[in-house]
Design a protein around this motif. Structure first.
Motif, PDB file in Angstrom:
ATOM      1  N   VAL A  72     -21.188   7.180  26.941  1.00 35.70           N
ATOM      2  CA  VAL A  72     -20.174   6.430  27.683  1.00 35.70           C
ATOM      3  C   VAL A  72     -19.675   7.289  28.845  1.00 35.70           C
ATOM      4  O   VAL A  72     -19.612   8.517  28.741  1.00 35.70           O
ATOM      5  N   SER A  73     -19.354   6.631  29.954  1.00 36.40           N
ATOM      6  CA  SER A  73     -18.770   7.361  31.084  1.00 36.40           C
ATOM      7  C   SER A  73     -17.271   7.483  30.860  1.00 36.40           C
ATOM      8  O   SER A  73     -16.619   6.555  30.374  1.00 36.40           O
ATOM      9  N   VAL A  74     -16.734   8.660  31.182  1.00 38.01           N
ATOM     10  CA  VAL A  74     -15.312   8.921  31.000  1.00 38.01           C
ATOM     11  C   VAL A  74     -14.733   9.524  32.277  1.00 38.01           C
ATOM     12  O   VAL A  74     -15.450  10.068  33.105  1.00 38.01           O
ATOM     13  N   GLY A  75     -13.432   9.432  32.417  1.00 37.42           N
ATOM     14  CA  GLY A  75     -12.731   9.995  33.559  1.00 37.42           C
ATOM     15  C   GLY A  75     -11.349   9.390  33.655  1.00 37.42           C
ATOM     16  O   GLY A  75     -10.934   8.604  32.808  1.00 37.42           O
ATOM     17  N   SER A  76     -10.623   9.759  34.685  1.00 32.34           N
ATOM     18  CA  SER A  76      -9.299   9.194  34.938  1.00 32.34           C
ATOM     19  C   SER A  76      -8.908   9.550  36.368  1.00 32.34           C
ATOM     20  O   SER A  76      -9.680  10.172  37.098  1.00 32.34           O
ATOM     21  N   ARG A  77      -7.723   9.191  36.743  1.00 22.96           N
ATOM     22  CA  ARG A  77      -7.231   9.539  38.081  1.00 22.96           C
ATOM     23  C   ARG A  77      -7.099  11.049  38.262  1.00 22.96           C
ATOM     24  O   ARG A  77      -7.125  11.552  39.369  1.00 22.96           O
ATOM     25  N   THR A  78      -6.991  11.779  37.149  1.00 23.11           N
ATOM     26  CA  THR A  78      -6.755  13.226  37.235  1.00 23.11           C
ATOM     27  C   THR A  78      -7.867  14.076  36.627  1.00 23.11           C
ATOM     28  O   THR A  78      -7.754  15.293  36.621  1.00 23.11           O
ATOM     29  N   THR A  79      -8.927  13.442  36.093  1.00 27.11           N
ATOM     30  CA  THR A  79     -10.042  14.214  35.535  1.00 27.11           C
ATOM     31  C   THR A  79     -11.349  13.798  36.204  1.00 27.11           C
ATOM     32  O   THR A  79     -11.495  12.678  36.665  1.00 27.11           O
ATOM     33  N   THR A  80     -12.283  14.704  36.238  1.00 27.16           N
ATOM     34  CA  THR A  80     -13.587  14.443  36.830  1.00 27.16           C
ATOM     35  C   THR A  80     -14.390  13.505  35.946  1.00 27.16           C
ATOM     36  O   THR A  80     -14.361  13.611  34.718  1.00 27.16           O
ATOM     37  N   ALA A  81     -15.112  12.577  36.558  1.00 27.73           N
ATOM     38  CA  ALA A  81     -15.960  11.656  35.805  1.00 27.73           C
ATOM     39  C   ALA A  81     -17.149  12.402  35.217  1.00 27.73           C
ATOM     40  O   ALA A  81     -17.682  13.321  35.823  1.00 27.73           O
ATOM     41  N   GLU A  82     -17.542  12.009  34.018  1.00 28.74           N
ATOM     42  CA  GLU A  82     -18.720  12.575  33.370  1.00 28.74           C
ATOM     43  C   GLU A  82     -19.245  11.587  32.354  1.00 28.74           C
ATOM     44  O   GLU A  82     -18.581  10.608  32.017  1.00 28.74           O
ATOM     45  N   ILE A  83     -20.428  11.829  31.837  1.00 26.89           N
ATOM     46  CA  ILE A  83     -20.999  11.008  30.776  1.00 26.89           C
ATOM     47  C   ILE A  83     -21.019  11.841  29.508  1.00 26.89           C
ATOM     48  O   ILE A  83     -21.475  12.981  29.495  1.00 26.89           O
ATOM     49  N   VAL A  84     -20.507  11.253  28.430  1.00 29.68           N
ATOM     50  CA  VAL A  84     -20.471  11.913  27.126  1.00 29.68           C
ATOM     51  C   VAL A  84     -21.475  11.200  26.225  1.00 29.68           C
ATOM     52  O   VAL A  84     -21.459   9.974  26.134  1.00 29.68           O
ATOM     53  N   ALA A  85     -22.362  11.966  25.569  1.00 31.08           N
ATOM     54  CA  ALA A  85     -23.321  11.407  24.626  1.00 31.08           C
ATOM     55  C   ALA A  85     -23.004  11.964  23.242  1.00 31.08           C
ATOM     56  O   ALA A  85     -22.789  13.170  23.074  1.00 31.08           O
ATOM     57  N   LEU A  86     -22.977  11.069  22.272  1.00 31.03           N
ATOM     58  CA  LEU A  86     -22.632  11.439  20.885  1.00 31.03           C
ATOM     59  C   LEU A  86     -23.791  11.061  19.980  1.00 31.03           C
ATOM     60  O   LEU A  86     -24.312   9.944  20.061  1.00 31.03           O
ATOM     61  N   ALA A  87     -24.198  11.963  19.101  1.00 31.10           N
ATOM     62  CA  ALA A  87     -25.256  11.680  18.132  1.00 31.10           C
ATOM     63  C   ALA A  87     -24.646  11.041  16.898  1.00 31.10           C
ATOM     64  O   ALA A  87     -23.605  11.496  16.414  1.00 31.10           O
ATOM     65  N   LEU A  88     -25.277   9.999  16.391  1.00 34.35           N
ATOM     66  CA  LEU A  88     -24.810   9.370  15.158  1.00 34.35           C
ATOM     67  C   LEU A  88     -25.401  10.115  13.980  1.00 34.35           C
ATOM     68  O   LEU A  88     -26.534  10.598  14.043  1.00 34.35           O
ATOM     69  N   PRO A  89     -24.645  10.210  12.886  1.00 31.86           N
ATOM     70  CA  PRO A  89     -25.160  10.944  11.714  1.00 31.86           C
ATOM     71  C   PRO A  89     -26.324  10.228  11.065  1.00 31.86           C
ATOM     72  O   PRO A  89     -26.545   9.079  11.239  1.00 31.86           O
TER      73      PRO A  89
END
Length: 89
Positions: A72-89
């Motif tokens: 999922v892409s994450v960010g806000s008005r005060t943080t840099t945008a990035e993509i976070v990938a999470l592995a499912l167990p």
């Protein structure tokens, strides 16, 4: 999710993933950095975690070598945008 600036959702065979938004799309809503996994059958929260920013896009799921991931892409008005990938167990 109960918040005005909800993020997108993605559904897998047994889970639904959703974030709280990033505060960019609805004035004054603020968003949140929380990301949730819900049991698709019951609606119960099975996992929650804080990401480095609010969810600004729809999560996606993919598999590599039999291992499933949610990104999922994450960010806000005060943080840099990035993509976070999470592995499912």
């Amino acid at each position: 999710t109960g918040r005005a600036d909800e993020g997108g959702i993605v559904v897998t065979k047994t889970l639904m993933f959703a974030g709280q938004g990033c505060g960019l799309f609805r004035a004054g809503s603020g968003g949140s950095q929380m990301f949730y996994a819900y049991d698709k059958a019951t609606g119960a929260v099975v996992h929650e975690m804080e990401l480095p920013g609010g969810t600004c896009g729809n999560p996606m799921t993919y598999a590599i070598n039999g291992r499933q991931y949610v990104a999922v892409s994450v960010g806000s008005r005060t943080t840099t945008a990035e993509i976070v990938a999470l592995a499912l167990p």
